[in-house]
Design a protein around this motif. Structure first.
Motif, PDB file in Angstrom:
ATOM      1  N   VAL A  78     -12.366   0.836   5.760  1.00 33.99           N
ATOM      2  CA  VAL A  78     -11.986   1.166   4.383  1.00 33.99           C
ATOM      3  C   VAL A  78     -13.189   1.052   3.462  1.00 33.99           C
ATOM      4  CG1 VAL A  78     -10.533   0.517   2.430  1.00 33.99           C
ATOM      5  CG2 VAL A  78      -9.582   0.507   4.741  1.00 33.99           C
ATOM      6  N   MET A  79     -13.976  -0.026   3.594  1.00 31.80           N
ATOM      7  CA  MET A  79     -15.131  -0.206   2.719  1.00 31.80           C
ATOM      8  C   MET A  79     -16.162   0.906   2.922  1.00 31.80           C
ATOM      9  SD  MET A  79     -17.670  -3.462   2.242  1.00 31.80           S
ATOM     10  CE  MET A  79     -18.521  -3.139   3.792  1.00 31.80           C
ATOM     11  N   ALA A  80     -16.357   1.333   4.170  1.00 29.81           N
ATOM     12  CA  ALA A  80     -17.294   2.420   4.439  1.00 29.81           C
ATOM     13  C   ALA A  80     -16.841   3.702   3.740  1.00 29.81           C
ATOM     14  CB  ALA A  80     -17.418   2.638   5.943  1.00 29.81           C
ATOM     15  N   CYS A  81     -15.555   3.975   3.755  1.00 26.83           N
ATOM     16  CA  CYS A  81     -15.030   5.159   3.075  1.00 26.83           C
ATOM     17  C   CYS A  81     -15.147   5.026   1.564  1.00 26.83           C
ATOM     18  CB  CYS A  81     -13.581   5.410   3.487  1.00 26.83           C
ATOM     19  SG  CYS A  81     -13.384   5.923   5.216  1.00 26.83           S
ATOM     20  N   VAL A  82     -14.905   3.824   1.027  1.00 20.02           N
ATOM     21  CA  VAL A  82     -15.102   3.583  -0.406  1.00 20.02           C
ATOM     22  C   VAL A  82     -16.538   3.898  -0.794  1.00 20.02           C
ATOM     23  CG1 VAL A  82     -15.216   1.788  -2.183  1.00 20.02           C
ATOM     24  CG2 VAL A  82     -13.254   1.879  -0.627  1.00 20.02           C
ATOM     25  N   THR A  83     -17.497   3.428   0.006  1.00 17.40           N
ATOM     26  CA  THR A  83     -18.911   3.675  -0.264  1.00 17.40           C
ATOM     27  C   THR A  83     -19.213   5.165  -0.297  1.00 17.40           C
ATOM     28  OG1 THR A  83     -19.594   1.564   0.704  1.00 17.40           O
ATOM     29  CG2 THR A  83     -21.246   3.299   0.632  1.00 17.40           C
ATOM     30  N   ALA A  84     -18.637   5.913   0.647  1.00 21.59           N
ATOM     31  CA  ALA A  84     -18.919   7.345   0.732  1.00 21.59           C
ATOM     32  C   ALA A  84     -18.258   8.142  -0.384  1.00 21.59           C
ATOM     33  CB  ALA A  84     -18.446   7.875   2.086  1.00 21.59           C
ATOM     34  N   LEU A  85     -17.076   7.731  -0.825  1.00 22.46           N
ATOM     35  CA  LEU A  85     -16.295   8.542  -1.764  1.00 22.46           C
ATOM     36  C   LEU A  85     -16.481   8.150  -3.228  1.00 22.46           C
ATOM     37  CD1 LEU A  85     -12.934   8.806   0.219  1.00 22.46           C
ATOM     38  CD2 LEU A  85     -14.860  10.403   0.206  1.00 22.46           C
ATOM     39  N   ALA A  86     -17.017   6.951  -3.483  1.00 24.86           N
ATOM     40  CA  ALA A  86     -17.203   6.512  -4.873  1.00 24.86           C
ATOM     41  C   ALA A  86     -18.095   7.497  -5.621  1.00 24.86           C
ATOM     42  CB  ALA A  86     -17.825   5.114  -4.899  1.00 24.86           C
ATOM     43  N   GLY A  87     -17.659   7.862  -6.803  1.00 24.89           N
ATOM     44  CA  GLY A  87     -18.401   8.812  -7.619  1.00 24.89           C
ATOM     45  C   GLY A  87     -17.996  10.259  -7.394  1.00 24.89           C
ATOM     46  N   SER A  88     -17.051  10.491  -6.487  1.00 25.85           N
ATOM     47  CA  SER A  88     -16.599  11.854  -6.202  1.00 25.85           C
ATOM     48  C   SER A  88     -15.178  12.061  -6.720  1.00 25.85           C
ATOM     49  CB  SER A  88     -16.643  12.117  -4.691  1.00 25.85           C
ATOM     50  OG  SER A  88     -15.525  11.514  -4.045  1.00 25.85           O
ATOM     51  N   ASP A  89     -14.682  13.289  -6.567  1.00 27.40           N
ATOM     52  CA  ASP A  89     -13.302  13.607  -6.931  1.00 27.40           C
ATOM     53  C   ASP A  89     -12.393  13.658  -5.705  1.00 27.40           C
ATOM     54  OD1 ASP A  89     -13.748  13.803  -9.693  1.00 27.40           O
ATOM     55  OD2 ASP A  89     -14.516  15.846  -9.476  1.00 27.40           O
ATOM     56  N   VAL A  90     -12.903  13.219  -4.566  1.00 25.96           N
ATOM     57  CA  VAL A  90     -12.103  13.178  -3.342  1.00 25.96           C
ATOM     58  C   VAL A  90     -11.347  11.851  -3.301  1.00 25.96           C
ATOM     59  CG1 VAL A  90     -12.163  13.226  -0.821  1.00 25.96           C
ATOM     60  CG2 VAL A  90     -13.732  14.677  -2.142  1.00 25.96           C
ATOM     61  N   ALA A  91     -10.041  11.927  -3.091  1.00 26.65           N
ATOM     62  CA  ALA A  91      -9.201  10.731  -3.129  1.00 26.65           C
ATOM     63  C   ALA A  91      -9.259   9.988  -1.803  1.00 26.65           C
ATOM     64  CB  ALA A  91      -7.760  11.120  -3.439  1.00 26.65           C
ATOM     65  N   LEU A  92      -9.034   8.677  -1.879  1.00 30.14           N
ATOM     66  CA  LEU A  92      -8.961   7.817  -0.703  1.00 30.14           C
ATOM     67  C   LEU A  92      -7.544   7.289  -0.554  1.00 30.14           C
ATOM     68  CD1 LEU A  92     -10.269   6.115   1.607  1.00 30.14           C
ATOM     69  CD2 LEU A  92     -10.662   4.336  -0.121  1.00 30.14           C
ATOM     70  N   ALA A  93      -7.008   7.369   0.664  1.00 34.93           N
ATOM     71  CA  ALA A  93      -5.728   6.750   0.996  1.00 34.93           C
ATOM     72  C   ALA A  93      -5.963   5.731   2.103  1.00 34.93           C
ATOM     73  CB  ALA A  93      -4.722   7.800   1.457  1.00 34.93           C
ATOM     74  N   VAL A  94      -5.204   4.649   2.083  1.00 30.66           N
ATOM     75  CA  VAL A  94      -5.348   3.580   3.071  1.00 30.66           C
ATOM     76  C   VAL A  94      -4.155   3.589   4.009  1.00 30.66           C
ATOM     77  CG1 VAL A  94      -5.627   1.102   3.431  1.00 30.66           C
ATOM     78  CG2 VAL A  94      -6.659   2.180   1.421  1.00 30.66           C
ATOM     79  N   LEU A  95      -4.443   3.727   5.302  1.00 23.89           N
ATOM     80  CA  LEU A  95      -3.423   3.582   6.338  1.00 23.89           C
ATOM     81  C   LEU A  95      -3.764   2.310   7.108  1.00 23.89           C
ATOM     82  CD1 LEU A  95      -3.136   7.247   7.712  1.00 23.89           C
ATOM     83  CD2 LEU A  95      -1.806   6.150   5.888  1.00 23.89           C
ATOM     84  N   PRO A  96      -3.133   1.187   6.800  1.00 24.15           N
ATOM     85  CA  PRO A  96      -3.538  -0.097   7.372  1.00 24.15           C
ATOM     86  C   PRO A  96      -3.460  -0.108   8.893  1.00 24.15           C
ATOM     87  CG  PRO A  96      -1.971  -0.406   5.574  1.00 24.15           C
ATOM     88  CD  PRO A  96      -1.978   1.049   5.900  1.00 24.15           C
ATOM     89  N   ALA A  97      -4.522  -0.664   9.517  1.00 23.50           N
ATOM     90  CA  ALA A  97      -4.516  -0.783  10.972  1.00 23.50           C
ATOM     91  C   ALA A  97      -5.168  -2.068  11.437  1.00 23.50           C
ATOM     92  CB  ALA A  97      -5.230   0.420  11.612  1.00 23.50           C
ATOM     93  N   GLY A  98      -5.959  -2.728  10.580  1.00 21.27           N
ATOM     94  CA  GLY A  98      -6.629  -3.954  10.975  1.00 21.27           C
ATOM     95  C   GLY A  98      -5.798  -5.172  10.617  1.00 21.27           C
ATOM     96  N   THR A  99      -6.482  -6.318  10.507  1.00 24.31           N
ATOM     97  CA  THR A  99      -5.780  -7.572  10.235  1.00 24.31           C
ATOM     98  C   THR A  99      -5.861  -7.956   8.770  1.00 24.31           C
ATOM     99  OG1 THR A  99      -6.332  -8.328  12.453  1.00 24.31           O
ATOM    100  CG2 THR A  99      -5.584  -9.987  10.894  1.00 24.31           C
ATOM    101  N   GLY A 100      -7.077  -7.902   8.207  1.00 29.38           N
ATOM    102  CA  GLY A 100      -7.256  -8.338   6.828  1.00 29.38           C
ATOM    103  C   GLY A 100      -6.616  -7.388   5.833  1.00 29.38           C
ATOM    104  N   ASN A 101      -7.032  -6.108   5.894  1.00 32.67           N
ATOM    105  CA  ASN A 101      -6.460  -5.064   5.036  1.00 32.67           C
ATOM    106  C   ASN A 101      -6.383  -5.502   3.576  1.00 32.67           C
ATOM    107  OD1 ASN A 101      -5.940  -2.925   6.945  1.00 32.67           O
ATOM    108  ND2 ASN A 101      -4.340  -4.215   7.784  1.00 32.67           N
ATOM    109  N   LEU A 102      -7.516  -5.942   3.037  1.00 32.83           N
ATOM    110  CA  LEU A 102      -7.526  -6.467   1.680  1.00 32.83           C
ATOM    111  C   LEU A 102      -7.109  -5.432   0.651  1.00 32.83           C
ATOM    112  CD1 LEU A 102     -10.701  -8.742   1.585  1.00 32.83           C
ATOM    113  CD2 LEU A 102      -8.337  -9.440   1.208  1.00 32.83           C
ATOM    114  N   LEU A 103      -7.627  -4.203   0.755  1.00 37.40           N
ATOM    115  CA  LEU A 103      -7.264  -3.185  -0.226  1.00 37.40           C
ATOM    116  C   LEU A 103      -5.787  -2.827  -0.095  1.00 37.40           C
ATOM    117  CD1 LEU A 103      -8.064  -1.340  -2.509  1.00 37.40           C
ATOM    118  CD2 LEU A 103      -8.895   0.323  -0.831  1.00 37.40           C
ATOM    119  N   ALA A 104      -5.300  -2.720   1.144  1.00 38.97           N
ATOM    120  CA  ALA A 104      -3.880  -2.424   1.348  1.00 38.97           C
ATOM    121  C   ALA A 104      -3.002  -3.511   0.748  1.00 38.97           C
ATOM    122  CB  ALA A 104      -3.584  -2.267   2.839  1.00 38.97           C
ATOM    123  N   ALA A 105      -3.409  -4.769   0.897  1.00 34.74           N
ATOM    124  CA  ALA A 105      -2.629  -5.879   0.332  1.00 34.74           C
ATOM    125  C   ALA A 105      -2.579  -5.789  -1.181  1.00 34.74           C
ATOM    126  CB  ALA A 105      -3.233  -7.209   0.765  1.00 34.74           C
TER     127      ALA A 105
END
Length: 322
Positions: A78-105
């Motif tokens: 998720v963090m890698a995708c945030v880094t890539a998409l920040a500053g753009s108009d492309v939206a990010l969606a989170v599909l939780p699959a790990g354990t921490g999932n901080l953004l999903a929480a």
């Protein structure tokens, strides 16, 4: 707080960490069927690698015309995708699959794939701030000290079997560690010294297990919230934890501040983390804010006051984007 509503299908891509997914074929079928049933084109599929946890794949998705990237993996993906998409108009969606999932929480999402897809198809979009550390961006929080020690000490096997409770075992191992010697500078104010156990710089306030550390943190206020935790004994830790759980205004052994630029300097290298993912240890942690840099898929109507509509807000602006 502005929540946009997207109507109509979007070109999408799924950036997936195959290690975090029990059955990749089932995931592909479930996601594809849910999107195409609503008239959306079939998504592109891009798998992360050991060398690239998702940033390169998200950038490729943007180059190939994606209007939406679905991140399916742990906090690192998720963090890698945030880094890539920040500053753009492309939206990010989170599909939780790990354990921490901080953004999903912080979105109020469970680990349920169907819920994540429902959020995507509801069309709720909201611009939020992101924090920046060097070339990396994060959506939830950065930290130096105890929190990163805890992550490092947490067993992957334990996380698979007992989920976020595995972090408790990691935390216990470091409750008696020595405090750090830090100099902290907030914006252009005079720096000050502290001997804390950890410093958290947050964009939103929830930790693993849903514990809300930063009660005043808002994801779109253009500010970073800073928590300096300085317990010395087990009794101090207990008082601090109880204060956070009770959501007291003043928590023992914890100071809070806000700033747009936070610099933390240590006398020796310390463990560091971004959004629950370890980065290289260092003596310095410089965090800045990028206001409303990320377009994020959020539940609609509101279920969580952090990243969805604030049900108690006086004004609600709805925009139709076509």
């Amino acid at each position: 707080m502005d929540v946009m509503t997207i109507t109509g299908p979007q070109r999408s891509a799924v950036v997936v960490n195959p290690v975090k997914v029990p059955d990749l074929d089932v995931l592909r079928r479930t996601v594809t069927d849910a999107l195409t049933a609503q008239g959306w084109p079939e998504p592109m599929w891009l798998e992360t690698t050991v060398d690239d946890p998702g940033a390169g794949q998200a950038r490729q998705a943007v180059r190939d015309g994606a209007e939406l990237v679905l991140a399916c993996g742990g906090d690192g993906t998720v963090m890698a995708c945030v880094t890539a998409l920040a500053g753009s108009d492309v939206a990010l969606a989170v599909l939780p699959a790990g354990t921490g999932n901080l953004l999903a929480a912080n979105l109020g999402l469970s680990g349920d794939l169907a819920t994540g897809l429902e959020v995507v198809l509801q069309g709720g979009r909201r611009r939020i701030d992101v924090g920046a550390v060097g070339e990396q961006s994060f959506a939830v929080m950065a930290g130096m000290g105890f929190d990163a020690h805890m992550l490092d000490a947490t067993s992957d096997t334990a996380k698979k079997h007992i989920g976020w409770l595995a972090y408790v075992a990691g935390a216990v191992q470091h409750l008696r560690d020595r405090p750090m010697h830090l100099r902290i500078t907030l914006d252009d104010k005079p720096s000050f010294t502290r001997r804390p156990r950890t410093v958290i710089v947050g964009n939103v306030g929830r930790l693993q297990g849903g514990m809300r550390l930063l009660s005043e943190a808002r994801p779109d206020d253009g500010l970073l919230d800073v928590a300096i935790l300085s317990p010395r004994t087990l009794r101090h830790w207990a008082a601090l934890g109880w204060g956070v759980l009770r959501r007291k205004q003043r928590v023992p052994r914890m100071e809070t501040y806000t700033a747009t630029r936070v610099q933390i300097r240590s006398k020796r290298a310390q463990p560091r983390q971004l959004d629950g993912d370890l980065i290289d240890p260092g003596k310095d942690l410089l965090v800045t804010v990028r206001p409303k840099a990320l377009l994020l898929c959020v539940p609609q109507p509101a279920t969580d006051p952090d990243l969805t509509h604030d049900a108690n807000a006086v004004e609600h602006d709805a925009h139709e984007v076509r």
